[in-house]
Design a protein around this motif. Sequence first.
Motif, PDB file in Angstrom:
ATOM      1  N   LYS A 197      -8.053  -9.130   0.619  1.00  0.00           N
ATOM      2  CA  LYS A 197      -7.897  -7.703   0.878  1.00  0.00           C
ATOM      3  C   LYS A 197      -6.909  -7.452   2.016  1.00  0.00           C
ATOM      4  O   LYS A 197      -6.077  -6.534   1.937  1.00  0.00           O
ATOM      5  N   ILE A 198      -6.993  -8.250   3.067  1.00  0.00           N
ATOM      6  CA  ILE A 198      -6.064  -8.096   4.198  1.00  0.00           C
ATOM      7  C   ILE A 198      -4.623  -8.265   3.734  1.00  0.00           C
ATOM      8  O   ILE A 198      -3.739  -7.459   4.073  1.00  0.00           O
ATOM      9  N   TRP A 199      -4.382  -9.271   2.926  1.00  0.00           N
ATOM     10  CA  TRP A 199      -2.999  -9.554   2.524  1.00  0.00           C
ATOM     11  C   TRP A 199      -2.497  -8.613   1.435  1.00  0.00           C
ATOM     12  O   TRP A 199      -1.303  -8.364   1.338  1.00  0.00           O
ATOM     13  N   MET A 200      -3.397  -8.060   0.655  1.00  0.00           N
ATOM     14  CA  MET A 200      -2.956  -7.037  -0.289  1.00  0.00           C
ATOM     15  C   MET A 200      -2.508  -5.782   0.464  1.00  0.00           C
ATOM     16  O   MET A 200      -1.524  -5.146   0.084  1.00  0.00           O
ATOM     17  N   MET A 201      -3.197  -5.449   1.538  1.00  0.00           N
ATOM     18  CA  MET A 201      -2.787  -4.301   2.339  1.00  0.00           C
ATOM     19  C   MET A 201      -1.455  -4.581   3.045  1.00  0.00           C
ATOM     20  O   MET A 201      -0.593  -3.704   3.140  1.00  0.00           O
ATOM     21  N   LYS A 202      -1.287  -5.799   3.533  1.00  0.00           N
ATOM     22  CA  LYS A 202      -0.006  -6.167   4.134  1.00  0.00           C
ATOM     23  C   LYS A 202       1.110  -6.098   3.098  1.00  0.00           C
ATOM     24  O   LYS A 202       2.214  -5.629   3.395  1.00  0.00           O
ATOM     25  N   ALA A 203       0.797  -6.568   1.906  1.00  0.00           N
ATOM     26  CA  ALA A 203       1.798  -6.528   0.834  1.00  0.00           C
ATOM     27  C   ALA A 203       2.181  -5.083   0.516  1.00  0.00           C
ATOM     28  O   ALA A 203       3.363  -4.765   0.323  1.00  0.00           O
ATOM     29  N   LYS A 204       1.199  -4.201   0.489  1.00  0.00           N
ATOM     30  CA  LYS A 204       1.485  -2.800   0.199  1.00  0.00           C
ATOM     31  C   LYS A 204       2.355  -2.176   1.283  1.00  0.00           C
ATOM     32  O   LYS A 204       3.269  -1.386   0.999  1.00  0.00           O
ATOM     33  N   ASP A 205       2.099  -2.543   2.529  1.00  0.00           N
ATOM     34  CA  ASP A 205       2.861  -1.982   3.649  1.00  0.00           C
ATOM     35  C   ASP A 205       4.319  -2.430   3.662  1.00  0.00           C
ATOM     36  O   ASP A 205       5.197  -1.687   4.110  1.00  0.00           O
ATOM     37  N   CYS A 206       4.596  -3.638   3.161  1.00  0.00           N
ATOM     38  CA  CYS A 206       5.962  -4.169   3.282  1.00  0.00           C
ATOM     39  C   CYS A 206       6.732  -4.167   1.962  1.00  0.00           C
ATOM     40  O   CYS A 206       7.880  -4.632   1.914  1.00  0.00           O
ATOM     41  N   THR A 207       6.114  -3.644   0.903  1.00  0.00           N
ATOM     42  CA  THR A 207       6.773  -3.641  -0.404  1.00  0.00           C
ATOM     43  C   THR A 207       7.327  -2.259  -0.715  1.00  0.00           C
ATOM     44  O   THR A 207       6.588  -1.274  -0.641  1.00  0.00           O
ATOM     45  N   PRO A 208       8.617  -2.145  -1.078  1.00  0.00           N
ATOM     46  CA  PRO A 208       9.164  -0.841  -1.474  1.00  0.00           C
ATOM     47  C   PRO A 208       8.426  -0.283  -2.690  1.00  0.00           C
ATOM     48  O   PRO A 208       8.019  -1.041  -3.578  1.00  0.00           O
ATOM     49  N   GLU A 209       8.256   1.017  -2.724  1.00  0.00           N
ATOM     50  CA  GLU A 209       7.504   1.633  -3.818  1.00  0.00           C
ATOM     51  C   GLU A 209       8.191   1.484  -5.171  1.00  0.00           C
ATOM     52  O   GLU A 209       7.561   1.649  -6.211  1.00  0.00           O
ATOM     53  N   THR A 210       9.481   1.180  -5.154  1.00  0.00           N
ATOM     54  CA  THR A 210      10.222   0.977  -6.406  1.00  0.00           C
ATOM     55  C   THR A 210      10.036  -0.427  -6.977  1.00  0.00           C
ATOM     56  O   THR A 210      10.455  -0.693  -8.099  1.00  0.00           O
ATOM     57  N   SER A 211       9.415  -1.295  -6.217  1.00  0.00           N
ATOM     58  CA  SER A 211       9.255  -2.690  -6.641  1.00  0.00           C
ATOM     59  C   SER A 211       8.122  -2.831  -7.647  1.00  0.00           C
ATOM     60  O   SER A 211       7.088  -2.166  -7.540  1.00  0.00           O
ATOM     61  N   PRO A 212       8.274  -3.716  -8.636  1.00  0.00           N
ATOM     62  CA  PRO A 212       7.150  -3.970  -9.566  1.00  0.00           C
ATOM     63  C   PRO A 212       5.933  -4.517  -8.843  1.00  0.00           C
ATOM     64  O   PRO A 212       4.794  -4.291  -9.285  1.00  0.00           O
ATOM     65  N   TYR A 213       6.135  -5.227  -7.727  1.00  0.00           N
ATOM     66  CA  TYR A 213       4.995  -5.748  -6.967  1.00  0.00           C
ATOM     67  C   TYR A 213       4.145  -4.608  -6.408  1.00  0.00           C
ATOM     68  O   TYR A 213       2.923  -4.723  -6.322  1.00  0.00           O
ATOM     69  N   TYR A 214       4.790  -3.526  -6.030  1.00  0.00           N
ATOM     70  CA  TYR A 214       4.045  -2.378  -5.518  1.00  0.00           C
ATOM     71  C   TYR A 214       3.130  -1.822  -6.613  1.00  0.00           C
ATOM     72  O   TYR A 214       1.973  -1.466  -6.353  1.00  0.00           O
ATOM     73  N   LYS A 215       3.635  -1.800  -7.837  1.00  0.00           N
ATOM     74  CA  LYS A 215       2.824  -1.312  -8.958  1.00  0.00           C
ATOM     75  C   LYS A 215       1.638  -2.238  -9.206  1.00  0.00           C
ATOM     76  O   LYS A 215       0.528  -1.783  -9.521  1.00  0.00           O
ATOM     77  N   TYR A 216       1.849  -3.561  -9.063  1.00  0.00           N
ATOM     78  CA  TYR A 216       0.748  -4.509  -9.230  1.00  0.00           C
ATOM     79  C   TYR A 216      -0.327  -4.266  -8.168  1.00  0.00           C
ATOM     80  O   TYR A 216      -1.532  -4.319  -8.454  1.00  0.00           O
ATOM     81  N   ILE A 217       0.127  -4.032  -6.947  1.00  0.00           N
ATOM     82  CA  ILE A 217      -0.802  -3.824  -5.825  1.00  0.00           C
ATOM     83  C   ILE A 217      -1.644  -2.569  -6.060  1.00  0.00           C
ATOM     84  O   ILE A 217      -2.869  -2.579  -5.899  1.00  0.00           O
ATOM     85  N   VAL A 218      -0.988  -1.488  -6.467  1.00  0.00           N
ATOM     86  CA  VAL A 218      -1.704  -0.247  -6.734  1.00  0.00           C
ATOM     87  C   VAL A 218      -2.670  -0.425  -7.905  1.00  0.00           C
ATOM     88  O   VAL A 218      -3.801   0.092  -7.883  1.00  0.00           O
ATOM     89  N   ALA A 219      -2.236  -1.163  -8.906  1.00  0.00           N
ATOM     90  CA  ALA A 219      -3.092  -1.394 -10.076  1.00  0.00           C
ATOM     91  C   ALA A 219      -4.377  -2.145  -9.719  1.00  0.00           C
ATOM     92  O   ALA A 219      -5.379  -2.035 -10.420  1.00  0.00           O
ATOM     93  N   GLU A 220      -4.320  -2.916  -8.631  1.00  0.00           N
ATOM     94  CA  GLU A 220      -5.513  -3.645  -8.192  1.00  0.00           C
ATOM     95  C   GLU A 220      -6.375  -2.833  -7.240  1.00  0.00           C
ATOM     96  O   GLU A 220      -7.338  -3.337  -6.659  1.00  0.00           O
ATOM     97  N   GLY A 221      -5.996  -1.551  -7.054  1.00  0.00           N
ATOM     98  CA  GLY A 221      -6.858  -0.645  -6.289  1.00  0.00           C
ATOM     99  C   GLY A 221      -6.535  -0.504  -4.831  1.00  0.00           C
ATOM    100  O   GLY A 221      -7.373  -0.016  -4.057  1.00  0.00           O
ATOM    101  N   PHE A 222      -5.323  -0.883  -4.428  1.00  0.00           N
ATOM    102  CA  PHE A 222      -4.955  -0.770  -2.998  1.00  0.00           C
ATOM    103  C   PHE A 222      -3.954   0.352  -2.784  1.00  0.00           C
ATOM    104  O   PHE A 222      -3.339   0.849  -3.703  1.00  0.00           O
TER     105      PHE A 222
END
Length: 285
Positions: free
Chosen positions: A260-285
């Motif tokens: 959970k800590i690292w998913m939040m870190k990932a969300k903070d440092c990932t541009p919203e246009t990135s597919p990784y950001y969509k993965y993070i949001v899809a997992e509920g963060f």
Amino acid sequence: MKKVILFLFVCWIQQAYSQKADTALKFDKRYTQCEKKWVVLSKVDTAKKYNYGYVYIDEQAGFTFDLQGAFAVDEKGRYVGDTMLLKKTGSIKYRIAPNWKPLALLPVKHLQELKLPIEPAWIKNYYHYTDTAYHNYRLGWVYNDANECDTALKYLEKAYQINPHKADVEFEMAYAYNVLKRYEDAVKVLKPAIDKNPDNPLLIKELGYAYLKLNALEQALAVYLRAYNAFTEQKSEAKGEAAFNSARIYKRQEKLPEYKIWMMKAKDCTPETSPYYKYIVAEGF
């Protein structure tokens, strides 16, 4: 001025000659198969003309399409050319993206009708071949960019033999190996590369990916955490990828607080246009 040129370009494409199509044109070639060849772009059924041009490699820009004009097909099957726009604006070049639609080779028998040489004189400016590390590295980069990593490696392995630490040869090689699922080969290239460039986050991240695919989770996690800390920018897709994959490894290890800590870190440092950001949001963060 740009809007005027774009308007002229659209009008030029749509201008009427004849609606006759040439059934001999087969749009079945990927642009990488058309280097140093005259090609024709596909058109919608309602368009009156075909656009045509020349495909070549610019070592800095990659595969490039030089628009030469348009033609219509008359009732006798002859190509009737139109270069009106080019006479007004000069050369028009397009950087070819990996998702370009298939092309057709322009039949040699029609070159004379369009007043085209077998090879344009200006192309010699782009083909000063030298078997140097840099030349082979750039061609490797071009083919990696085109998602043809097998071909890229033919050039990158040459560059590596000449000078393994030249430019970004090691990164491009490791990237190609990882795409081709040759993860152990990627590790062999990356470990000495990182020894020489210990603060290069892209090399470190690529090593993390190879370890992850080899299911060496502890090694992958240590490398990804190192890559995350090596990125100096606040946000980037590469930094977000390192954080996201670190989180996923924690989850596989059933360490949910760290996940959970690292998913939040990932969300903070990932541009919203990135597919990784969509993965993070899809997992509920």
